[in-house]
Design a protein around this motif. Structure first.
Motif, PDB file in Angstrom:
ATOM      1  N   ASP A 128       0.813  -1.214   0.000  1.00  0.00           N
ATOM      2  CA  ASP A 128       0.000   0.000   0.000  1.00  0.00           C
ATOM      3  C   ASP A 128       0.849   1.268   0.000  1.00  0.00           C
ATOM      4  O   ASP A 128       0.405   2.309  -0.460  1.00  0.00           O
ATOM      5  CB  ASP A 128      -0.943   0.016   1.197  1.00  0.00           C
ATOM      6  N   ALA A 129       2.072   1.165   0.473  1.00  0.00           N
ATOM      7  CA  ALA A 129       2.948   2.334   0.509  1.00  0.00           C
ATOM      8  C   ALA A 129       3.411   2.744  -0.890  1.00  0.00           C
ATOM      9  O   ALA A 129       3.709   3.912  -1.112  1.00  0.00           O
ATOM     10  CB  ALA A 129       4.160   2.060   1.400  1.00  0.00           C
ATOM     11  N   PHE A 130       3.469   1.807  -1.838  1.00  0.00           N
ATOM     12  CA  PHE A 130       3.965   2.165  -3.167  1.00  0.00           C
ATOM     13  C   PHE A 130       2.989   1.879  -4.305  1.00  0.00           C
ATOM     14  O   PHE A 130       3.251   2.235  -5.442  1.00  0.00           O
ATOM     15  CB  PHE A 130       5.332   1.533  -3.451  1.00  0.00           C
ATOM     16  N   VAL A 131       1.827   1.288  -4.012  1.00  0.00           N
ATOM     17  CA  VAL A 131       0.851   0.985  -5.057  1.00  0.00           C
ATOM     18  C   VAL A 131      -0.403   1.825  -4.839  1.00  0.00           C
ATOM     19  O   VAL A 131      -1.005   1.794  -3.771  1.00  0.00           O
ATOM     20  CB  VAL A 131       0.498  -0.521  -5.070  1.00  0.00           C
ATOM     21  N   GLU A 132      -0.785   2.566  -5.880  1.00  0.00           N
ATOM     22  CA  GLU A 132      -2.002   3.385  -5.827  1.00  0.00           C
ATOM     23  C   GLU A 132      -3.216   2.603  -6.325  1.00  0.00           C
ATOM     24  O   GLU A 132      -4.311   2.727  -5.794  1.00  0.00           O
ATOM     25  CB  GLU A 132      -1.809   4.634  -6.681  1.00  0.00           C
ATOM     26  N   LEU A 133      -3.019   1.806  -7.388  1.00  0.00           N
ATOM     27  CA  LEU A 133      -4.107   1.038  -7.991  1.00  0.00           C
ATOM     28  C   LEU A 133      -3.610  -0.369  -8.267  1.00  0.00           C
ATOM     29  O   LEU A 133      -2.516  -0.551  -8.805  1.00  0.00           O
ATOM     30  CB  LEU A 133      -4.544   1.691  -9.313  1.00  0.00           C
ATOM     31  N   PHE A 134      -4.417  -1.360  -7.912  1.00  0.00           N
ATOM     32  CA  PHE A 134      -4.065  -2.757  -8.151  1.00  0.00           C
ATOM     33  C   PHE A 134      -5.340  -3.508  -8.491  1.00  0.00           C
ATOM     34  O   PHE A 134      -6.281  -3.540  -7.699  1.00  0.00           O
ATOM     35  CB  PHE A 134      -3.413  -3.371  -6.903  1.00  0.00           C
ATOM     36  N   VAL A 135      -5.397  -4.081  -9.678  1.00  0.00           N
ATOM     37  CA  VAL A 135      -6.531  -4.896 -10.089  1.00  0.00           C
ATOM     38  C   VAL A 135      -5.972  -6.189 -10.664  1.00  0.00           C
ATOM     39  O   VAL A 135      -5.137  -6.164 -11.559  1.00  0.00           O
ATOM     40  CB  VAL A 135      -7.404  -4.188 -11.145  1.00  0.00           C
ATOM     41  N   GLN A 136      -6.443  -7.302 -10.129  1.00  0.00           N
ATOM     42  CA  GLN A 136      -5.999  -8.614 -10.593  1.00  0.00           C
ATOM     43  C   GLN A 136      -7.205  -9.372 -11.120  1.00  0.00           C
ATOM     44  O   GLN A 136      -8.277  -9.343 -10.502  1.00  0.00           O
ATOM     45  CB  GLN A 136      -5.361  -9.388  -9.439  1.00  0.00           C
ATOM     46  N   GLN A 137      -7.031 -10.032 -12.252  1.00  0.00           N
ATOM     47  CA  GLN A 137      -8.055 -10.917 -12.809  1.00  0.00           C
ATOM     48  C   GLN A 137      -7.423 -12.291 -12.975  1.00  0.00           C
ATOM     49  O   GLN A 137      -6.387 -12.410 -13.631  1.00  0.00           O
ATOM     50  CB  GLN A 137      -8.531 -10.419 -14.165  1.00  0.00           C
ATOM     51  N   THR A 138      -8.055 -13.290 -12.390  1.00  0.00           N
ATOM     52  CA  THR A 138      -7.530 -14.645 -12.502  1.00  0.00           C
ATOM     53  C   THR A 138      -8.496 -15.485 -13.325  1.00  0.00           C
ATOM     54  O   THR A 138      -9.705 -15.391 -13.171  1.00  0.00           O
ATOM     55  CB  THR A 138      -7.327 -15.267 -11.109  1.00  0.00           C
ATOM     56  N   HIS A 139      -7.928 -16.302 -14.200  1.00  0.00           N
ATOM     57  CA  HIS A 139      -8.712 -17.147 -15.089  1.00  0.00           C
ATOM     58  C   HIS A 139      -8.442 -18.612 -14.754  1.00  0.00           C
ATOM     59  O   HIS A 139      -7.323 -18.969 -14.380  1.00  0.00           O
ATOM     60  CB  HIS A 139      -8.338 -16.848 -16.541  1.00  0.00           C
ATOM     61  N   PRO A 140      -9.446 -19.463 -14.902  1.00  0.00           N
ATOM     62  CA  PRO A 140      -9.261 -20.875 -14.555  1.00  0.00           C
ATOM     63  C   PRO A 140      -8.103 -21.509 -15.317  1.00  0.00           C
ATOM     64  O   PRO A 140      -7.800 -21.136 -16.444  1.00  0.00           O
ATOM     65  CB  PRO A 140     -10.584 -21.514 -14.969  1.00  0.00           C
ATOM     66  N   GLY A 141      -7.486 -22.446 -14.659  1.00  0.00           N
ATOM     67  CA  GLY A 141      -6.401 -23.211 -15.258  1.00  0.00           C
ATOM     68  C   GLY A 141      -6.632 -24.679 -14.974  1.00  0.00           C
ATOM     69  O   GLY A 141      -7.734 -25.185 -15.137  1.00  0.00           O
ATOM     70  N   SER A 142      -5.608 -25.338 -14.483  1.00  0.00           N
ATOM     71  CA  SER A 142      -5.708 -26.776 -14.231  1.00  0.00           C
ATOM     72  C   SER A 142      -5.783 -27.051 -12.735  1.00  0.00           C
ATOM     73  O   SER A 142      -5.314 -26.259 -11.915  1.00  0.00           O
ATOM     74  CB  SER A 142      -4.497 -27.496 -14.817  1.00  0.00           C
ATOM     75  N   ILE A 143      -6.390 -28.175 -12.390  1.00  0.00           N
ATOM     76  CA  ILE A 143      -6.417 -28.681 -11.016  1.00  0.00           C
ATOM     77  C   ILE A 143      -6.195 -30.176 -11.103  1.00  0.00           C
ATOM     78  O   ILE A 143      -6.891 -30.881 -11.841  1.00  0.00           O
ATOM     79  CB  ILE A 143      -7.766 -28.404 -10.320  1.00  0.00           C
ATOM     80  N   ARG A 144      -5.197 -30.684 -10.362  1.00  0.00           N
ATOM     81  CA  ARG A 144      -4.928 -32.120 -10.295  1.00  0.00           C
ATOM     82  C   ARG A 144      -5.056 -32.555  -8.842  1.00  0.00           C
ATOM     83  O   ARG A 144      -4.243 -32.166  -8.003  1.00  0.00           O
ATOM     84  CB  ARG A 144      -3.532 -32.440 -10.813  1.00  0.00           C
ATOM     85  N   LEU A 145      -6.085 -33.340  -8.583  1.00  0.00           N
ATOM     86  CA  LEU A 145      -6.371 -33.798  -7.225  1.00  0.00           C
ATOM     87  C   LEU A 145      -5.614 -35.073  -6.923  1.00  0.00           C
ATOM     88  O   LEU A 145      -5.464 -35.940  -7.787  1.00  0.00           O
ATOM     89  CB  LEU A 145      -7.868 -34.038  -7.066  1.00  0.00           C
ATOM     90  N   ASP A 146      -5.157 -35.185  -5.671  1.00  0.00           N
ATOM     91  CA  ASP A 146      -4.478 -36.389  -5.200  1.00  0.00           C
ATOM     92  C   ASP A 146      -4.832 -36.580  -3.726  1.00  0.00           C
ATOM     93  O   ASP A 146      -4.054 -36.228  -2.839  1.00  0.00           O
ATOM     94  CB  ASP A 146      -2.969 -36.260  -5.389  1.00  0.00           C
TER      95      ASP A 146
END
Length: 141
Positions: free
Chosen positions: A65-83
């Protein structure tokens, strides 16, 4: 494990990734830290930052927060491997960042994830951020 459990696990992990994106964008680092196991790690070699444990993740929020004025992240689905009670996966993402000194950054990156089932649901044990493209041109006004 039933088919229903496999579907439920995938939905829960996808929701976990969505919560991370929302917490990071909104600057809620208490919530972000709670998405990790107590010894979980968030590694961002391109930044470079390595955060291990909830306290380091919370402290990073104050520094960001001290050095970032604006931050927007968009995450898109990828892979999931269950074990069983662990899983691995990838999520693809894009960020737009404006620093307090007026610089703009646009990143296209991949999160390489490790997850664990806990009493509180699925949590990250490790999330590694790999930048694939960094665009530092200022957008047109």
């Amino acid at each position: 494990m039933t088919d229903f459990q496999l579907i439920a696990d995938r939905v829960e992990i996808e929701a976990l990734r969505g919560e991370f994106t929302d917490a990071a964008t909104m600057g809620d680092f208490d919530r972000l830290a709670a998405l990790f196991t107590p010894d979980g790690a968030l590694r961002m070699p391109n930044v470079p930052v390595e955060l291990v444990g909830h306290e380091q993740m919370r402290a990073w929020g104050e520094r960001r927060d001290a050095f970032v004025e604006l931050f927007v992240q968009q995450t898109h689905p990828g892979s999931i491997r269950l074990d069983g009670d662990t899983a691995t996966g990838r999520a693809y993402m894009q960020e737009v960042i404006k620093t307090r000194d007026g610089q703009w950054h646009r990143n296209f990156a991949i999160y390489h994830d490790r997850y664990a089932r806990t009493a509180d649901g699925w949590r990250f044990t490790e999330r590694v951020y790999e930048v694939r493209l960094l665009d530092e041109d200022r957008p047109e006004k």
